[in-house]
Scaffold this active site. Structure first.
Site, mmCIF file in Angstrom:
data_model
loop_
_atom_site.group_PDB
_atom_site.id
_atom_site.type_symbol
_atom_site.label_atom_id
_atom_site.label_comp_id
_atom_site.label_asym_id
_atom_site.label_seq_id
_atom_site.Cartn_x
_atom_site.Cartn_y
_atom_site.Cartn_z
ATOM 1 N N CYS A 160 0.813 -1.032 0.006
ATOM 2 C CA CYS A 160 0.181 0.210 -0.220
ATOM 3 C C CYS A 160 0.727 1.218 -0.028
ATOM 4 C CB CYS A 160 -0.878 0.004 1.136
ATOM 5 S SG CYS A 160 -2.082 1.417 0.998
ATOM 6 N N CYS A 371 -5.894 2.726 -3.433
ATOM 7 C CA CYS A 371 -5.364 3.170 -2.219
ATOM 8 C C CYS A 371 -6.329 4.115 -1.793
ATOM 9 C CB CYS A 371 -4.105 3.692 -2.780
ATOM 10 S SG CYS A 371 -3.211 4.108 -1.242
HETATM 11 C C1 LIG Z 1 0.062 -0.257 7.247
HETATM 12 C C2 LIG Z 1 -0.718 -0.881 5.976
HETATM 13 C C3 LIG Z 1 -1.846 -0.492 5.515
HETATM 14 C C4 LIG Z 1 -2.294 -0.925 4.328
HETATM 15 N N1 LIG Z 1 -3.683 -0.428 3.928
HETATM 16 C C5 LIG Z 1 -4.170 -1.058 2.637
HETATM 17 C C6 LIG Z 1 -5.364 -0.399 2.312
HETATM 18 O O1 LIG Z 1 -5.689 0.578 2.675
HETATM 19 N N2 LIG Z 1 -5.853 -1.124 1.120
HETATM 20 C C7 LIG Z 1 -5.734 -2.350 0.695
HETATM 21 O O2 LIG Z 1 -6.101 -2.783 -0.039
HETATM 22 N N3 LIG Z 1 -4.178 -2.713 1.200
HETATM 23 C C8 LIG Z 1 -3.731 -2.176 2.280
HETATM 24 N N4 LIG Z 1 -2.451 -2.841 2.611
HETATM 25 C C9 LIG Z 1 -1.849 -3.939 1.952
HETATM 26 C C10 LIG Z 1 -2.419 -5.067 1.988
HETATM 27 O O3 LIG Z 1 -2.765 -5.591 3.493
HETATM 28 C C11 LIG Z 1 -1.569 -6.456 1.539
HETATM 29 O O4 LIG Z 1 -1.391 -6.031 0.137
HETATM 30 C C12 LIG Z 1 -2.163 -7.618 1.615
HETATM 31 O O5 LIG Z 1 -2.610 -8.123 3.194
HETATM 32 C C13 LIG Z 1 -1.396 -8.662 0.960
HETATM 33 O O6 LIG Z 1 -1.946 -9.994 0.979
HETATM 34 P P1 LIG Z 1 -1.041 -11.354 0.766
HETATM 35 O O7 LIG Z 1 -1.845 -12.324 0.970
HETATM 36 O O8 LIG Z 1 -0.105 -11.048 -0.411
HETATM 37 O O9 LIG Z 1 -0.026 -11.151 2.056
HETATM 38 P P2 LIG Z 1 -0.078 -11.282 3.498
HETATM 39 O O10 LIG Z 1 -1.519 -10.948 3.910
HETATM 40 O O11 LIG Z 1 0.796 -10.584 4.277
HETATM 41 O O12 LIG Z 1 -0.143 -12.882 3.916
HETATM 42 C C14 LIG Z 1 0.875 -13.684 3.457
HETATM 43 C C15 LIG Z 1 0.727 -14.914 4.524
HETATM 44 O O13 LIG Z 1 1.973 -15.908 4.007
HETATM 45 C C16 LIG Z 1 2.335 -16.353 5.164
HETATM 46 N N5 LIG Z 1 3.713 -16.938 4.919
HETATM 47 C C17 LIG Z 1 4.752 -16.338 4.831
HETATM 48 N N6 LIG Z 1 5.730 -16.780 4.554
HETATM 49 C C18 LIG Z 1 5.195 -18.460 4.426
HETATM 50 C C19 LIG Z 1 5.942 -19.602 4.239
HETATM 51 N N7 LIG Z 1 7.421 -19.685 4.020
HETATM 52 N N8 LIG Z 1 5.069 -20.678 4.008
HETATM 53 C C20 LIG Z 1 3.602 -20.500 4.162
HETATM 54 N N9 LIG Z 1 3.163 -19.406 4.353
HETATM 55 C C21 LIG Z 1 3.853 -18.310 4.561
HETATM 56 C C22 LIG Z 1 2.116 -15.605 6.321
HETATM 57 O O14 LIG Z 1 2.243 -15.880 7.506
HETATM 58 C C23 LIG Z 1 0.987 -14.652 6.032
HETATM 59 O O15 LIG Z 1 -0.056 -15.290 6.819
HETATM 60 C C24 LIG Z 1 -1.944 -2.279 3.831
HETATM 61 C C25 LIG Z 1 -0.752 -2.921 4.497
HETATM 62 C C26 LIG Z 1 -0.227 -2.389 5.482
HETATM 63 C C27 LIG Z 1 0.866 -2.972 6.241
#
Ligand SMILES: Cc1cc2nc3c(=O)[nH]c(=O)nc-3n(C[C@H](O)[C@H](O)[C@H](O)COP(=O)(O)OP(=O)(O)OC[C@H]3O[C@@H](n4cnc5c(N)ncnc54)[C@H](O)[C@@H]3O)c2cc1C
Length: 434
Positions: A160, A371
């Site tokens: 983000c 965003c």
């Molecule tokens: C401060 C902040 C504000 C944000 N604001 C927004 C917003 O307003 N709007 C928006 O749309 N997005 C926002 N985001 C971004 C959004 O939260 C992320 O883009 C989203 O959570 C990503 O999802 P993901 O599934 O790719 O990763 P994540 O949700 O981070 O999940 C990854 C998962 O993989 C697991 N994992 C890691 N390594 C391994 C491994 N080796 N083996 C198995 N599992 C593993 C982790 O434990 C975790 O559960 C924000 C993020 C932050 C930090």
């Protein structure tokens, strides 16, 4: 334990759970396993509000067991490596797992070594980050009594991209209410060249920046943090000599107004060995971000070490039964949950069509990301855009009586604070379209 699954998903975050839930709920597909080590699943978008003292951190967390679909197999373990030629994923404790289709969604991780000094300083004293401890951010904002408030971000891609400036707008609002603003210079130092890449949104945000009298500093790459002396060290990514300016003191930045600087404030700057140190009294940053190590060390990455997928189909460029999405994916768009919402149906459709017809489906991801830029308590601008940075507001916003989401709106704030968390937990995590 069963070692082979038709669909194996790495990561039970936003992306992994949504793919599993849609496969199960929408496609009646059941042989899905998720490798996920964590006990807790976080709704990270609300951390911005936690950092500004207007949302409970506890409400952003739910037990992982409550979001993993009942029909899916939870392999509570870490993926450690790949053997894609043999459709195999290695794990830390559960041995090798094999698959017909693999979905790679382990998010990203933080690499503090890229900014020496940051790792030791973060979440302590006056150095904070909504990315790592939003409750500490709120303490820092409340304890701040004036001086230089430095908001910054690293030069790597981050989750983000707007989050480092959202908390700045909210902090300014808080300090205005508590009478601290008058004693404060707010500086936003970014490696970027503009406040936001979408022209309509940039226009609104520059008005916000002017209203809040924020000093923007562009081309600033954070390279080191000296927490003891409260100095953030930067290298400039563009030579100011090109603008006819040589920087020997902080005051010289004034001559770069309009290119490197907007709303110049004469905050204390130390110039040393081609580096520019901004002295701060509080600092908020996003951490330098990279793909998880087991991804970077695999054969599945592009030159920048992010997962190499086709930007339209989300299919891996070299292994047709591997898909990737979410923060780990090397895509030329912003890493957000909102982007994932549009990526998931493409991944799900392609997997199902490949299973049934041995070719990918017709759905394509157009780079949509969004965003929600909170600009004040009670105000928000919603940046929605595609691969071309074209402003693409969701037509559904009209049902909320929002006709110009590129402008600040209290209804958008309500969307951020109340509706989106509700939709996330109750619809998106359960495989429903929103
Ligand atoms: C401060 C902040 C504000 C944000 N604001 C927004 C917003 O307003 N709007 C928006 O749309 N997005 C926002 N985001 C971004 C959004 O939260 C992320 O883009 C989203 O959570 C990503 O999802 P993901 O599934 O790719 O990763 P994540 O949700 O981070 O999940 C990854 C998962 O993989 C697991 N994992 C890691 N390594 C391994 C491994 N080796 N083996 C198995 N599992 C593993 C982790 O434990 C975790 O559960 C924000 C993020 C932050 C930090």
């Amino acid at each position: 334990m069963q070692n082979h699954h038709k669909v194996l998903i790495i990561g039970g975050g936003t992306a992994g759970i949504m793919v599993a839930a849609q496969l199960i709920e929408q496609k009646n597909f059941t042989d899905v396993a998720i490798i996920e080590p964590a006990d807790t699943h976080y709704y990270q978008p609300a951390w911005t509000l936690v950092g500004a003292g207007t949302y409970d951190y506890e409400k952003t967390a739910r037990p992982m067991a409550s979001v993993i679909p009942k029909q899916a197999t939870w392999v509570k373990d870490k993926a450690t490596g790949f053997d894609p030629e043999n459709n195999t994923v290695h794990t830390a404790n559960s041995g090798d797992l094999t698959y017909d289709f693999l979905v790679v969604a382990p998010g990203l991780t933080y690499d503090m070594s890229m900014v020496p000094g940051l790792g030791d300083a973060l979440d302590k004293g006056v150095v904070c980050s909504n990315y790592t401890d939003p409750e500490h951010t709120w303490k820092v904002i409340q304890n701040f009594k004036g001086g230089t408030a430095l908001f910054t971000q690293p030069a790597t891609p981050i989750k983000c991209g707007g989050a480092p400036q959202k908390i700045m707008y909210l902090a300014e609002s808080h300090w205005r209410k508590t009478g601290v603003t008058d004693k404060t210079d707010i500086v936003f130092a970014t490696p970027g060249t503009v406040i936001f890449g979408v022209p309509e949104i940039k226009k609104t945000l520059m008005e916000v920046v002017d209203r809040k009298d924020i000093n923007l500093r562009f081309f600033h790459k954070l390279v080191e943090l000296d927490a003891e002396n409260q100095i953030a060290w930067y290298e400039l990514t563009k030579d100011p000599a090109g603008e006819g300016v040589s920087l020997t003191s902080g005051e010289d930045f004034k001559d770069l107004e309009g290119t490197f600087v907007h709303n110049f404030k004469n905050v204390k700057v130390t110039v040393k060995d081609g580096r520019f140190g901004i002295h701060y009294d509080m600092l908020h940053t996003a951490p330098p971000s990279v793909a998880p190590e087991f991804i970077r060390n695999s054969s599945l990455v592009n030159d920048a070490k992010w997962l190499e997928v086709d930007q339209y189909t989300m299919q891996h460029k070299r292994f047709s039964n591997i898909f990737g999405l979410g923060d780990v994916a090397g895509l030329p768009t912003a890493k957000t949950g909102a982007a994932i919402r549009k990526q998931v149906p493409v991944v799900v459709d392609n997997i199902i069509t490949l299973m049934q017809h041995q070719q990918t489906g017709n759905k394509e991801y157009n780079g949509y990301s969004s965003c929600p830029l909170v600009t004040d308590y009670g105000k928000m601008v919603l940046a929605e855009f595609d691969y071309d940075n074209k402003f693409t507001p969701d037509p559904k916003l009209k049902q909320m009586l929002v006709f110009n989401s590129d402008k600040e709106h209290w209804r958008l704030w309500m969307l951020k604070k109340y509706m989106l968390p509700y939709l996330y937990w109750n619809k998106m995590m359960r495989g429903q379209d929103v």
